[in-house]
Structures are given as C-alpha cells and as structure tokens.
Design an enzyme around this catalytic site. Structure first.
Site, PDB file in Angstrom:
ATOM      1  N   LYS A  96       0.815  -1.222   0.000  1.00 39.75           N
ATOM      2  CA  LYS A  96       0.000   0.000   0.000  1.00 39.75           C
ATOM      3  C   LYS A  96       0.850   1.274   0.000  1.00 39.75           C
ATOM      4  O   LYS A  96       0.439   2.311  -0.512  1.00 39.75           O
ATOM      5  CB  LYS A  96      -0.938   0.009   1.214  1.00 39.75           C
ATOM      6  CG  LYS A  96      -2.035  -1.046   1.159  1.00 39.75           C
ATOM      7  CD  LYS A  96      -3.043  -0.776   0.060  1.00 39.75           C
ATOM      8  CE  LYS A  96      -4.222  -1.731   0.123  1.00 39.75           C
ATOM      9  NZ  LYS A  96      -5.128  -1.577  -1.051  1.00 39.75           N
ATOM     10  N   GLU A 118      -9.561   6.026   2.985  1.00 39.29           N
ATOM     11  CA  GLU A 118     -10.381   4.954   3.537  1.00 39.29           C
ATOM     12  C   GLU A 118      -9.450   3.792   3.823  1.00 39.29           C
ATOM     13  O   GLU A 118      -8.364   3.703   3.237  1.00 39.29           O
ATOM     14  CB  GLU A 118     -11.450   4.525   2.541  1.00 39.29           C
ATOM     15  CG  GLU A 118     -10.990   3.511   1.481  1.00 39.29           C
ATOM     16  CD  GLU A 118      -9.926   4.024   0.523  1.00 39.29           C
ATOM     17  OE1 GLU A 118      -9.827   5.252   0.370  1.00 39.29           O
ATOM     18  OE2 GLU A 118      -9.189   3.206  -0.047  1.00 39.29           O
ATOM     19  N   SER A 381       1.777  -9.583  -0.673  1.00 38.62           N
ATOM     20  CA  SER A 381       1.462  -8.150  -0.658  1.00 38.62           C
ATOM     21  C   SER A 381       1.616  -7.501   0.716  1.00 38.62           C
ATOM     22  O   SER A 381       1.727  -6.284   0.806  1.00 38.62           O
ATOM     23  CB  SER A 381       0.042  -7.930  -1.182  1.00 38.62           C
ATOM     24  OG  SER A 381      -0.882  -8.652  -0.406  1.00 38.62           O
TER      25      SER A 381
END
Lengths: 402, 308
Positions: A96, A118, A381
């Site tokens: 991210k 968010e 990830s």
C-alpha cells in the site's frame, strides 16, 4: 539492473478499460477529478517529480523489495518452484505504501494540505498516515467499525502517526462504507482536501493512478526474475480485493503472452451472496463508487453484503481494469475460501518463517491447491502481524496466546 | 509518456465542443413539468417540490405524506429510490434509505408511489431521484417503460454526470421522459454550457458544496452560483440540498429559482414526529406559502397552522 519506477501507459480508452471504468459521481466531484487528472499528468511529465519519487521509494520505502525463492514452501506444495515478491518487506509492511507515497507527493505538488483516506485492513490507512507524517499533511482515515475491531493494532498505529481515525457505523461497517464516507468528506471539502484512494477502484483517473504507482511491483519483479531465474515466470499469482496489488503485479507482464496471470479472490464461507467477496466470480457488471465494473449485488442493484476472513479483501466491488482483464481472458480469476487462506498462512509461516497477511494467503492457498509445474511468482502483498488475533480465534490455536 | 485523453466536459478547458443534445421531444410528460413551471412563472413565484424516500418510513405512511403534500398545494414531487450506498447523502437520508431497504423497498416501491400520486393528481409532475445502479440493473429502456406506465415525468440520477448519461437519456427521450441534469457550485462554465445544450426540462442546482442534509443557513454564494448558471441557460432552475425552512424557501424564490426541493428537513420531521403526517402537512404548507409568496394570513384562512 533493477527497474526503478517508470511511468507507463495502461490500456485506457478515454476514462475506460474496455467497457469498464468511467466517472459515475455527483456533479460536485467531476471538476475535482479533472483537476486531479491534470495534476497527475503534469506530475508524471515532470522529471523532477519522478526522480524524487524514485528516491523516496528507494531510501524511505526500501525498494526494490526482494524476490525470494520459497524452496521449503514449494517442496511442501509439491509443484514447481515458488518465488515470492516481498512487498511485506516494504516500509509499513505492505504494498500500500507504493501508492500512498506516489499520491501523497502528488497531493503535495497540487497544494493540498489535508488528506482523506479509507481503509479496510488498515494497511492503506497506516501507509497514508505514514506519508502524511513524513510530508507534514493533515490526515483523516475512515474505517468501518467492524474493521476497527478486527484490525485494532492498525488503528493504534494510525493514531500514533498523527492521523484521525473515524469509525464508520453505516451499512455493513466495512471498507465499502468507509469509501462512501470518504467520498462524503471529499465532496464537502472538495477544494482543499485530497482523497487518497487506496485501491485500484473509484472514478477515473483513480484506477489509472493507483495502477501506475503500484506497477513498480511487476516492473521490479520482471527484471528480478530475468536475473535470478534466467527467464520469465510461468505464472504470476496475486490476491484481489479492490485489486491494487494484483493490478501492480500484472502490469509489466500483460504483454508477455507466455506468462499466465492468476487473480485470487476471497471465497469466504461459500458461494452465497453475503458469504464471500469474490466479486469477479460471483458478481455482475454494475456501478459502485464511481466506476462501472463487476459488483456483488442483488437483482435490484442494491450492493451486497460480503464476508471474508481478510478485511483487506472484504469488498463488493473490484477495480475496472480487472473487469476488463477478466472479460478479455488475459487474467483468470479464482476464489479461495477462508479455511484455505488460513491453511496457507500456517504453511508459509512454518515452512519459511514468513508470516503472510491473510490477503496474500489467499494467493498462496491457490498455489497450494493447484501444484502447477513451472515457476510460480506470488506477490506477498503484506505481512501478517496485523492478523494474528484473527488467526488465533479462527484456527483454534488460541493456546499460543499467553 | 501517457497520452492525454481529456474528457470534453470534465476538462477545465475543453478541447472539443460538448456532445450535441438529442432533439427535444415534446410530449405529455414534458408538458406536465413545463405547465407546472409556467403556472409559477405567471405568478412570479417559485414551485415547491417535496422529496419523499419511497418506503420511508413505510409504504402506507408514504402515501399519506404524498396526499398531505398535495393538499398543501405542492407543485410536484421528487420520489427517492432507496439505495444501499447513497454517497451523496448526509446522515438523515442515509437512515431513510437504510430503513426503506429494511422494509423491502425497491425501485418498484418508488414507481408505485409515483403511480399513486398520478391517480390523485393528473397534472402534478413527479420525478424519480435515484442512484445509477438500480436503474442500470433494470435496463434503460425498461426504466423508461416503467416510468411511462405510471405516468411519471422523468428521473434525476445523483451519480450520473452528463458524460455518462447518453444511453439513459436516449432511452427516456424515446418516451418523452426527462433526464434531469445537475449542476453544482463547482461546475465551471463549460459544464454549464454543456448542460444547456441538453435542453433539459429543468436543471437541478445543488445549493451547496457537500452532501444532502438540513442546514442552519443557505450558502452565501448561492445567488452568485444561480446567476452564473442563468447567464448560460434558460431552462428552469430548481434548487435543492440543505433547504430546510420557510425562510430558506423565500430566499431561494427571491433569487429567481423556478423551484425548490426540500428533502432532509422533511425526513427529519417524519422520523422524529409522533404524528408524521400531520406534522408534514403543516410543515409543507408553510413551505408552499413561502414558495408562492403568500402571507401567513392566507395560511390561517385555510385553517392550517404555520410551521415554526
């Protein structure tokens, strides 16, 4: 030579990937999306911006992340070699941060001082809060109440970083509702706030922006594979919620027809509406959060409830590029249920000493279940620290908790 | 380099002219809206349009609310189609949507309410307001057929800017139904002109930068916004978002709007009142009086209390 971040054009016709994408938003927001698109294109055309981003990715995020051969895991699976793209080793512990850094610098360049985000699992919220701390920007993170409970550690991290975390109690109290609330905040402060969306979803140009900043995953992995393995992998596997790590993992391989691309969605408890988050497998085209894409919905077009053990995949929509890649059959999408993901979580932890987040555990579970020959590259990830309480309560291994 | 592919309407400096509008098709539906605005224009006053979320608080109360509003002399209705993810709505209408859905309300509930109003009021315009996905799932042509079947007049779609609305616009136009465009204070001149080119039955002007919900005060810049829109197009302007009191309505009327929509404040009243229909009747009457520019004495002549 390892790839550095390089802006590369996606296959986009106007605001769409094939039939999907677009700008289905209230009128108030449309001019802000135009401003965003203009700011984004100017930034990418500015070599100073791109070089600064490359430098931050290297010295702050820790890129390039390693490509690691998980030999004991592969042995346990019983298929061909498995290589992991270690996004779990990026700063803050997940992919991210790639997008949060890119968009954070973009927001700064556009003169925005207040960032809205968010978050589902909390990883995007943590990444955004981190970037805001680094850049000295105000940060407000919307998070479903249900997710603040199951990801309490990440809520605490965000607050330590100076972000204001606002729990959202509307609707299903998960990522979908956090996105609704972020849009409501943005529409209210449209001229001064920047909405830093965390997945490859939302109205154009967000899916393109997120894809561009996440493409570094496959740009690096492709070059690393050629060096370390000597050839391209036979397949690339990534988990898909909104789809940001997957779109970044696939981007540089799309033109390599010999590389099979596999997206793995959250099969949850099973196939019924409300029991999973397998949007591409169980949904149908519709409009959610500003984009035309696949959506989990009832016959009247009301957005469906979802379930996944993984908060990061627990979303009834999916990025429009994935909808296009599904219809064009360039990527095959499958679903893995909660139990499979848990099993893969333990398998990687025990065989490699690497604790995966429950999101990429879905991708690992698909590899486990299929035992393909040839080289499989899996995007890991994120790391699993945030999920240990979920794992403990779902697996019955609570005796490990002191 | 990423090739630039600006949207003609979304770009601050559009490279190409807006898409030409489909030819206007005057019909019964278009006529009903036009006649309503003409009646108000003749009296130099403003139309009052209450918004009712279909299925909130329940179907029977909805019908009673609609009947009470008709008695109060409203100029038309907006009927909200409930949706699970109303991202342009504030807390009040979020709750109204959720409650309607819990009660099983759907697009058909909204169509039924429109049909109920049409039976009682042959010449009062009724427009549905929806988010796009329920309409998309029904299909554009079927939506048009369903609206025609209940003799509704058109639809407003909260998340469908003109760039994305061509297909629905065409489906509706085939049956002489209106797709009502929205403009906001953030809409720059090129977008206002593009909306003008659509030759709309009216334009929904969003009175504030934000989500729906009753406010204490109207935006200070509402007059500037309406003036900016008026300079570019001649269609009737109907103002909504945040309008909550007779004083607000009077002010919007003074600014030259053709109509005003009151939504959240009415839903607030319905939600908290032990006798929602009576409370709504009094409240809507006071709004109608304000919109039509009559004094409160006229109200008393009708035996109706003035809402405070």
């Amino acid at each position: 030579m390892i790839a550095t971040f390089t802006p590369s054009p996606p296959i986009l016709a106007g605001s769409r990937f094939g039939a999907y994408g677009g700008q289905y938003v209230p009128e108030t927001i449309v001019p802000a999306l135009a401003e965003l698109e203009q700011g984004y294109r100017q930034a990418l055309a500015d070599s100073t911006f791109v070089e600064h981003l490359q430098s931050v990715l290297r010295h702050y995020v820790g890129r390039p992340t390693p490509l690691y051969e998980a030999a004991r895991f592969a042995q346990r699976v019983g298929g061909g070699p498995v290589w992991l793209k270690r996004e779990d080793l990026a700063h803050t512990g997940a992919h991210k941060i790639n997008n949060a850094i890119g968009q954070g610098l973009l927001a700064q360049r556009m003169g925005k001082r207040r960032i809205i985000a968010e978050t589902g699992a909390g990883q995007h919220g943590v990444a955004t809060a981190t970037v805001c701390a680094m850049l000295g920007l105000a940060c407000v993170v919307y998070m479903g109440e249900e997710d603040t409970r199951r990801q309490a550690l990440n809520v605490y991290r965000m607050r330590l970083l100076g972000a204001e975390v606002r729990p959202v109690s509307a609707g299903t109290r998960t990522l979908k509702d956090a996105i609704n609330e972020a849009f409501r905040d943005w529409v209210t402060g449209i001229e001064s706030s920047y909405y830093l969306i965390g997945s490859a979803v939302g109205p154009h140009p967000y899916p393109e922006i997120v894809r561009t900043f996440q493409s570094i995953i496959s740009q690096e992995a492709r070059a690393q594979a050629l060096t370390a393995i000597g050839h391209l992998p036979h397949r690339v596997v990534a988990c898909v919620g909104g789809g940001s790590n997957a779109v970044g993992s696939f981007a540089a391989f799309l033109e390599d027809a010999c590389v099979e691309l596999v997206g793995v969605e959250a099969g949850g408890r099973g196939p019924g509406l409300g029991d999973n988050a397998a949007t591409l497998g169980a949904g149908r085209p519709g409009v959610l959060h500003g984009a035309h894409s696949y959506v989990l919905q009832d016959s009247g077009g009301q957005i469906g409830a979802t379930h996944s053990i993984s908060a990061g995949l627990d979303y009834p929509g999916v990025g429009p590029e994935h909808a296009h890649l599904k219809d064009s059959r360039r990527v095959r999408y499958h679903a893995v249920e909660d139990v499979g993901a848990l099993d893969a979580f333990f398998a990687l932890t025990e065989s490699e000493g690497i604790m995966p987040a429950l999101e990429p555990a879905h991708a690992l579970a698909w590899v486990q279940a299929n035992r393909h020959p040839g080289v499989t590259l899996v995007t890991l990830s994120g790391r699993g620290d945030k999920d240990i309480h979920t794992v403990a309560s779902a697996s019955g291994r609570q005796e490990y908790l002191a | 380099m990423i090739p630039l592919a600006p949207l003609s309407l979304a770009s601050p400096t559009p490279a190409s002219p807006p898409t030409p509008a489909a030819p206007p098709t005057p019909g019964q539906a278009d006529g009903r809206l036009a006649r309503s605005f003409e009646r108000r224009r003749a009296g130099a006053t403003c139309g009052l349009f209450p918004y009712l979320t279909a299925g909130f608080p329940d179907v029977a109360t909805d019908r009673a609310l609609a009947a009470a509003a008709l008695e109060a002399g409203v100029d038309g209705f907006e009927i909200g189609v409930p949706f699970s993810d109303p991202l342009a709505d504030g807390a009040t209408l979020q709750r109204a949507n959720a409650r309607a859905l819990e009660g099983g309300a759907t697009l058909d509930t909204a169509l039924d309410l429109a049909g109920y109003i049409r039976q009682r009021a042959p010449d009062t315009p009724v427009v549905l307001m929806s988010y796009y996905n329920p309409l998309l799932q029904r299909g554009h042509r079927q939506v048009a057929a369903d609206l025609e079947a209940v003799q509704a007049d058109g639809v407003i779609v909260a998340d469908l800017p003109p760039e994305e609305g061509a297909s629905l616009h065409q489906g509706l136009a085939e049956r002489s139904l209106a797709l009502i465009p929205m403009l906001a204070p953030t809409s720059h001149t090129a977008r206002v002109r593009a909306v003008a080119a659509l030759d709309p039955a009216f334009v929904y002007c969003v009175a504030l930068v934000g989500v729906t919900g009753a406010r204490q005060d109207l935006s200070q810049t509402l007059g500037d916004f309406l003036g900016r829109v008026r300079a570019e197009l001649s269609a009737p302007l109907v103002v909504g978002f945040g309008v909550a009191t007779p004083e607000h309505v009077r002010r919007v009327a003074q600014l030259g709007a053709a109509g005003v929509i009151v939504a959240s404040a009415l839903a607030d009243l319905v939600e908290r009142s032990p006798e929602p229909v009576a409370a709504a009747r009094a409240y809507v009457s006071s709004l109608v009086v304000a919109a039509h520019g009559r004094s409160s004495d006229d109200l008393k002549d009708q035996g109706l209390p003035e809402h405070r």
